[in-house]
Write a protein that holds these residues in place. Structure first.
Motif, short mmCIF file in Angstrom:
data_model
loop_
_atom_site.label_atom_id
_atom_site.label_comp_id
_atom_site.label_asym_id
_atom_site.label_seq_id
_atom_site.Cartn_x
_atom_site.Cartn_y
_atom_site.Cartn_z
N ALA A 127 0.83 -1.21 0.00
CA ALA A 127 0.00 0.00 0.00
C ALA A 127 0.86 1.25 0.00
O ALA A 127 0.50 2.27 -0.61
N MET A 128 2.01 1.20 0.66
CA MET A 128 2.90 2.35 0.74
C MET A 128 3.62 2.63 -0.58
O MET A 128 4.24 3.69 -0.74
N ASP A 129 3.53 1.72 -1.52
CA ASP A 129 4.16 1.93 -2.82
C ASP A 129 3.40 2.94 -3.67
O ASP A 129 3.89 3.39 -4.71
N ASP A 130 2.19 3.31 -3.25
CA ASP A 130 1.38 4.29 -3.97
C ASP A 130 2.03 5.67 -3.83
O ASP A 130 2.07 6.25 -2.75
N SER B 96 1.05 8.48 -4.76
CA SER B 96 0.14 9.61 -4.58
C SER B 96 -0.21 9.86 -3.12
O SER B 96 -0.91 10.82 -2.79
N LEU B 97 0.30 9.02 -2.22
CA LEU B 97 0.00 9.17 -0.80
C LEU B 97 0.57 10.48 -0.26
O LEU B 97 1.68 10.87 -0.60
N THR B 98 -0.19 11.13 0.61
CA THR B 98 0.35 12.29 1.32
C THR B 98 1.30 11.77 2.41
O THR B 98 1.24 10.60 2.78
N PRO B 99 2.17 12.64 2.94
CA PRO B 99 3.03 12.19 4.04
C PRO B 99 2.24 11.60 5.20
O PRO B 99 2.63 10.59 5.78
N ALA B 100 1.11 12.21 5.56
CA ALA B 100 0.30 11.71 6.68
C ALA B 100 -0.24 10.32 6.37
O ALA B 100 -0.25 9.43 7.23
N GLU B 101 -0.71 10.11 5.13
CA GLU B 101 -1.24 8.80 4.75
C GLU B 101 -0.12 7.75 4.73
O GLU B 101 -0.31 6.62 5.19
N PHE B 102 1.02 8.13 4.19
CA PHE B 102 2.16 7.22 4.14
C PHE B 102 2.58 6.80 5.55
O PHE B 102 2.78 5.62 5.83
N LEU B 103 2.67 7.77 6.45
CA LEU B 103 3.15 7.49 7.80
C LEU B 103 2.12 6.72 8.62
O LEU B 103 2.48 5.99 9.54
N ALA B 104 0.84 6.87 8.31
CA ALA B 104 -0.18 6.06 8.97
C ALA B 104 0.00 4.59 8.59
O ALA B 104 -0.10 3.69 9.44
N LEU B 105 0.28 4.33 7.31
CA LEU B 105 0.55 2.96 6.86
C LEU B 105 1.86 2.46 7.45
O LEU B 105 1.99 1.28 7.79
N ASP B 106 2.84 3.36 7.57
CA ASP B 106 4.12 3.00 8.19
C ASP B 106 3.89 2.51 9.62
O ASP B 106 4.46 1.48 10.04
N ARG C 129 10.84 3.22 2.01
CA ARG C 129 10.33 2.00 1.34
C ARG C 129 11.45 0.98 1.19
O ARG C 129 11.26 -0.22 1.43
N THR C 130 12.61 1.45 0.78
CA THR C 130 13.76 0.56 0.59
C THR C 130 14.15 -0.10 1.91
O THR C 130 14.39 -1.32 1.97
N GLN C 131 14.21 0.68 2.97
CA GLN C 131 14.57 0.13 4.28
C GLN C 131 13.56 -0.91 4.75
O GLN C 131 13.93 -1.97 5.28
N HIS C 132 12.27 -0.61 4.56
CA HIS C 132 11.24 -1.57 4.96
C HIS C 132 11.42 -2.90 4.24
O HIS C 132 11.34 -3.98 4.86
N ARG C 133 11.64 -2.83 2.95
CA ARG C 133 11.79 -4.06 2.17
C ARG C 133 13.04 -4.84 2.60
O ARG C 133 13.04 -6.07 2.63
#
Length: 234
Positions: free
Chosen positions: A132-135, A137-147, A196-200
């Protein structure tokens, strides 16, 4: 200053949680109407509804439409045992020093990934969050919520209920701090690519059974973000 919708509902939730834990609210009590709560806390009514939905799912309130004594939101249970401890941690976490939060995350999450790597645990939910984080178009807030969901999913995958509950209790504080950090980043897109790279890499180390690599990866990932944003001295 107006609160962002992504964070405003938490203000409502924390207010009601505090009242429940301190005895200001108890079974049978009605919560104030949505309009009154919204005005009192300076948030939108949609944020109030979201907080009430969470409390309903937790089994702490019941909501009913219409009019009369049974309408509105009514407290049906008092937090007890593990839930009480979790809610108290969530409320208290708002005042924890950021350096303490970072150190605690490193201690807990390095143990989590080491455990996961040792047994090569399946990481279905965590990988779903990464996808999901690969999208872009995510805003920083949306990305960090998924994080935050990703890190919580790792804790839950470890099978340690205490660690998972502690991470859940710290989640509000963690999200608050990482959002503060995002506001300091000039090139968010580049930062997101790095995260993203670190997560993977962390997931790959776990799946390959590399316990040491998993620990090193999660430690660098956590401390690196806070240092990059200037929120800590590390």
């Amino acid at each position: 200053m107006a609160q962002s919708p992504a964070r405003a509902w938490r203000i409502v939730l924390e207010k009601i949680e505090t009242d429940l834990l301190d005895g200001g609210l108890g079974p049978g009590d009605h919560l104030p109407p949505e309009r009154e709560l919204a005005a009192q806390l300076g948030v939108g009514r949609s944020s109030v509804r979201e907080a009430l939905r969470v409390l309903d799912v937790l089994g702490l309130i019941r909501t009913a439409t219409g009019s009369g004594p049974s309408a509105g939101a009514i407290v049906i249970a008092t937090p007890r045992g593990g839930m009480s401890a979790l809610l108290r941690l969530q409320v208290a976490a708002q005042g924890f020093p950021i350096d303490d939060v970072v150190r605690t995350r490193v201690i807990l999450e390095s143990a989590v990934v080491e455990t996961l790597a040792t047994v090569r645990a399946p990481l279905v939910e965590a990988i779903t969050m990464l996808d999901a984080m690969d999208d872009t178009s995510l805003t920083p807030a949306e990305f960090l919520a998924l994080d935050a969901e990703f890190h919580l999913a790792l804790a839950e995958a470890s099978g340690n209920a205490v660690v998972a509950a502690t991470m859940a209790g710290l989640r509000t504080a963690i999200e608050s701090y990482v959002l503060q950090g995002a506001e300091r980043i000039a090139d968010w897109d580049a930062t997101a690519i790095g995260l993203r790279t670190q997560h993977r890499q962390i997931v790959a180390a776990i799946q390959s059974g590399d316990a040491a690599g998993s620990r090193a990866g999660i430690t660098d990932h956590i401390t690196g973000y806070y240092a990059h944003t200037g929120l800590t001295r590390h």
